[in-house]
Design an enzyme around this catalytic site. Structure first.
Site, PDB file in Angstrom:
ATOM      1  N   SER A   1       0.866  -1.186   0.000  1.00 40.45           N
ATOM      2  CA  SER A   1       0.000   0.000   0.000  1.00 40.45           C
ATOM      3  C   SER A   1       0.898   1.230   0.000  1.00 40.45           C
ATOM      4  O   SER A   1       2.048   1.157   0.445  1.00 40.45           O
ATOM      5  CB  SER A   1      -0.870   0.009   1.260  1.00 40.45           C
ATOM      6  OG  SER A   1      -1.526   1.254   1.407  1.00 40.45           O
TER       7      SER A   1
ATOM      8  N   TYR B   1      -1.553  -0.705  10.241  1.00 47.17           N
ATOM      9  CA  TYR B   1      -1.692  -1.158   8.848  1.00 47.17           C
ATOM     10  C   TYR B   1      -0.460  -0.742   8.043  1.00 47.17           C
ATOM     11  O   TYR B   1       0.144  -1.552   7.337  1.00 47.17           O
ATOM     12  CB  TYR B   1      -2.963  -0.556   8.242  1.00 47.17           C
ATOM     13  CG  TYR B   1      -3.173  -0.869   6.784  1.00 47.17           C
ATOM     14  CD1 TYR B   1      -3.672  -2.112   6.386  1.00 47.17           C
ATOM     15  CD2 TYR B   1      -2.886   0.064   5.788  1.00 47.17           C
ATOM     16  CE1 TYR B   1      -3.877  -2.401   5.039  1.00 47.17           C
ATOM     17  CE2 TYR B   1      -3.080  -0.212   4.451  1.00 47.17           C
ATOM     18  CZ  TYR B   1      -3.582  -1.440   4.074  1.00 47.17           C
ATOM     19  OH  TYR B   1      -3.784  -1.728   2.740  1.00 47.17           O
TER      20      TYR B   1
HETATM   21  N1  LIG Z   1      -8.614  -1.359  -1.596  1.00 50.00           N
HETATM   22  C1  LIG Z   1      -7.648  -0.464  -1.330  1.00 50.00           C
HETATM   23  O1  LIG Z   1      -7.886   0.769  -1.283  1.00 50.00           O
HETATM   24  C2  LIG Z   1      -6.247  -0.934  -1.082  1.00 50.00           C
HETATM   25  C3  LIG Z   1      -5.223   0.021  -1.095  1.00 50.00           C
HETATM   26  C4  LIG Z   1      -3.915  -0.394  -0.856  1.00 50.00           C
HETATM   27  C5  LIG Z   1      -3.642  -1.728  -0.608  1.00 50.00           C
HETATM   28  N2  LIG Z   1      -4.659  -2.634  -0.599  1.00 50.00           N
HETATM   29  C6  LIG Z   1      -4.340  -4.034  -0.312  1.00 50.00           C
HETATM   30  O2  LIG Z   1      -4.791  -4.838  -1.379  1.00 50.00           O
HETATM   31  C7  LIG Z   1      -5.230  -6.099  -0.894  1.00 50.00           C
HETATM   32  C8  LIG Z   1      -6.646  -6.371  -1.363  1.00 50.00           C
HETATM   33  O3  LIG Z   1      -7.491  -5.323  -0.940  1.00 50.00           O
HETATM   34  P1  LIG Z   1      -9.053  -5.342  -1.302  1.00 50.00           P
HETATM   35  O4  LIG Z   1      -9.503  -3.943  -1.232  1.00 50.00           O
HETATM   36  O5  LIG Z   1      -9.277  -6.146  -2.521  1.00 50.00           O
HETATM   37  O6  LIG Z   1      -9.614  -6.120  -0.023  1.00 50.00           O
HETATM   38  P2  LIG Z   1     -10.985  -6.907   0.220  1.00 50.00           P
HETATM   39  O7  LIG Z   1     -11.988  -6.570  -0.822  1.00 50.00           O
HETATM   40  O8  LIG Z   1     -11.327  -6.677   1.645  1.00 50.00           O
HETATM   41  O9  LIG Z   1     -10.531  -8.417   0.031  1.00 50.00           O
HETATM   42  C9  LIG Z   1      -9.657  -8.995   0.958  1.00 50.00           C
HETATM   43  C10 LIG Z   1      -9.472 -10.448   0.589  1.00 50.00           C
HETATM   44  O10 LIG Z   1      -8.595 -11.030   1.551  1.00 50.00           O
HETATM   45  C11 LIG Z   1      -9.153 -12.253   2.006  1.00 50.00           C
HETATM   46  N3  LIG Z   1      -8.732 -12.481   3.381  1.00 50.00           N
HETATM   47  C12 LIG Z   1      -8.808 -11.595   4.417  1.00 50.00           C
HETATM   48  N4  LIG Z   1      -8.363 -12.159   5.549  1.00 50.00           N
HETATM   49  C13 LIG Z   1      -7.984 -13.422   5.222  1.00 50.00           C
HETATM   50  C14 LIG Z   1      -7.435 -14.497   5.967  1.00 50.00           C
HETATM   51  N5  LIG Z   1      -7.187 -14.390   7.272  1.00 50.00           N
HETATM   52  N6  LIG Z   1      -7.167 -15.659   5.330  1.00 50.00           N
HETATM   53  C15 LIG Z   1      -7.417 -15.777   4.000  1.00 50.00           C
HETATM   54  N7  LIG Z   1      -7.925 -14.793   3.246  1.00 50.00           N
HETATM   55  C16 LIG Z   1      -8.212 -13.633   3.848  1.00 50.00           C
HETATM   56  C17 LIG Z   1     -10.659 -12.031   1.886  1.00 50.00           C
HETATM   57  O11 LIG Z   1     -11.342 -13.254   1.698  1.00 50.00           O
HETATM   58  P3  LIG Z   1     -12.246 -13.969   2.818  1.00 50.00           P
HETATM   59  O12 LIG Z   1     -13.015 -12.893   3.507  1.00 50.00           O
HETATM   60  O13 LIG Z   1     -13.033 -14.938   2.041  1.00 50.00           O
HETATM   61  O14 LIG Z   1     -11.251 -14.632   3.670  1.00 50.00           O
HETATM   62  C18 LIG Z   1     -10.745 -11.237   0.601  1.00 50.00           C
HETATM   63  O15 LIG Z   1     -10.754 -12.105  -0.517  1.00 50.00           O
HETATM   64  C19 LIG Z   1      -5.084  -6.042   0.626  1.00 50.00           C
HETATM   65  O16 LIG Z   1      -3.877  -6.656   1.004  1.00 50.00           O
HETATM   66  C20 LIG Z   1      -5.050  -4.555   0.911  1.00 50.00           C
HETATM   67  O17 LIG Z   1      -4.347  -4.253   2.106  1.00 50.00           O
HETATM   68  C21 LIG Z   1      -5.952  -2.272  -0.841  1.00 50.00           C
END
Ligand SMILES: NC(=O)c1ccc[n+]([C@@H]2O[C@H](COP(=O)([O-])OP(=O)(O)OC[C@H]3O[C@@H](n4cnc5c(N)ncnc54)[C@H](OP(=O)(O)O)[C@@H]3O)[C@@H](O)[C@H]2O)c1
Length: 251
Positions: A140, A154
């Site tokens: 991030s 985070y």
């Molecule tokens: N969206 C943003 O603005 C943003 C910005 C910077 C970085 N990121 C990073 O990008 C990545 C994806 O973000 P996103 O926005 O797509 O998140 P999201 O929509 O919340 O999806 C998170 C995913 O992680 C899985 N997950 C969470 N905890 C888990 C665990 N303990 N074991 C296995 N799977 C787990 C969830 O699946 P289940 O619930 O089925 O387990 C889900 O598929 C993250 O690492 C986030 O920190 C996101």
């Protein structure tokens, strides 16, 4: 001869966090490019929803909690040799300093830092990452690039991931395996939708004006860079972080 196309036919790619947001988009785009995708997450129903949207055959779903090191070990043992690994599973939670406690730190570290490190090192020990393949970790801009209120823990996990990536790249280079981070700014996903419960629509629209390109990112914006890193087009890129932020940190 370098392959500059996104033809992933015959390639097997593991995507964690495939049930939602960025991981889901990456899974769909990898499948569209011809890959066999192995999707990992906790929620079987949501993973199967993604599965039903993938082009092609042979894709798989693995359910389990990446906070559990025994699950990581058993899941890695069951995997076939991989041409690509995408670690998108993660937890985003805003917690101001005054509310931080040990349980929260442990949980955030376990999924955002310990799990990616254990996943990569376990796969490597088991020789499941094929030589010359590519690992992509979702970091991030929060952490190594910028700070933001209530994001200190985070940010620490995501900055730590970039540090891990740098040193790991030096060891993995011996087998021509590349490892890189992607550092997005705000991307509209299921994971960030909760912000709308706490912040007014007007405030969100005003915040988007802080981005030179005038909008938040989409999962497709991130998947495009991820596929580039997974492909032969990224064949001399390792140990680094690519920021994708609509110009936010250029200011
Ligand atoms: N969206 C943003 O603005 C943003 C910005 C910077 C970085 N990121 C990073 O990008 C990545 C994806 O973000 P996103 O926005 O797509 O998140 P999201 O929509 O919340 O999806 C998170 C995913 O992680 C899985 N997950 C969470 N905890 C888990 C665990 N303990 N074991 C296995 N799977 C787990 C969830 O699946 P289940 O619930 O089925 O387990 C889900 O598929 C993250 O690492 C986030 O920190 C996101």
């Amino acid at each position: 001869m370098i392959d500059y196309t996104y033809n992933f036919s015959g390639k097997t790619i593991l995507v964690t966090g495939a049930s939602s947001g960025i991981g889901k988009q990456i899974s769909m785009d990898c499948a569209k490019a011809g890959a066999t995708v192995i999707m990992l997450g906790r929620d079987e129903e949501r993973l199967n929803q993604t599965l039903s949207q993938l082009e092609g055959d042979g894709h798989q779903v693995i359910t389990g909690d990446l906070k559990d090191e025994k699950f990581i070990e058993s899941a890695c043992k069951a995997l076939p040799p991989l041409d690509g690994v995408v670690q998108s599973a993660g937890m985003m939670k805003l917690v101001p300093l005054k509310f931080i406690n040990a349980a929260f730190i442990d949980e955030m570290l376990a999924i955002n830092l310990r799990a990616p490190i254990l996943l990569v090192t376990t796969l490597q020990k088991l020789k499941k990452i094929k030589p010359a393949s590519s690992v992509v970790l979702l970091s991030s801009i929060n952490g190594a690039v910028i700070g933001s209120p209530a994001n200190s823990v985070y940010g620490a996990t995501k900055g730590g991931l970039q540090s891990f990536c740098k040193s790991a790249s030096l060891e993995l280079a011996k087998t021509s395996i590349r490892i890189n981070c992607i550092a997005p700014a705000m991307v509209e996903t299921e994971g960030t939708a909760v912000i709308g419960e706490h912040v007014s629509a007007e405030a969100i629209e005003a915040d988007k004006k802080n981005y030179p390109l005038g909008r938040y990112g989409t999962p497709a914006d991130i998947a495009g860079c991820c596929l580039f890193l997974l492909s032969g087009a990224g064949s001399w890129i390792t140990g680094t972080t690519i920021t994708i932020d609509g110009g936010f940190t250029a200011q």
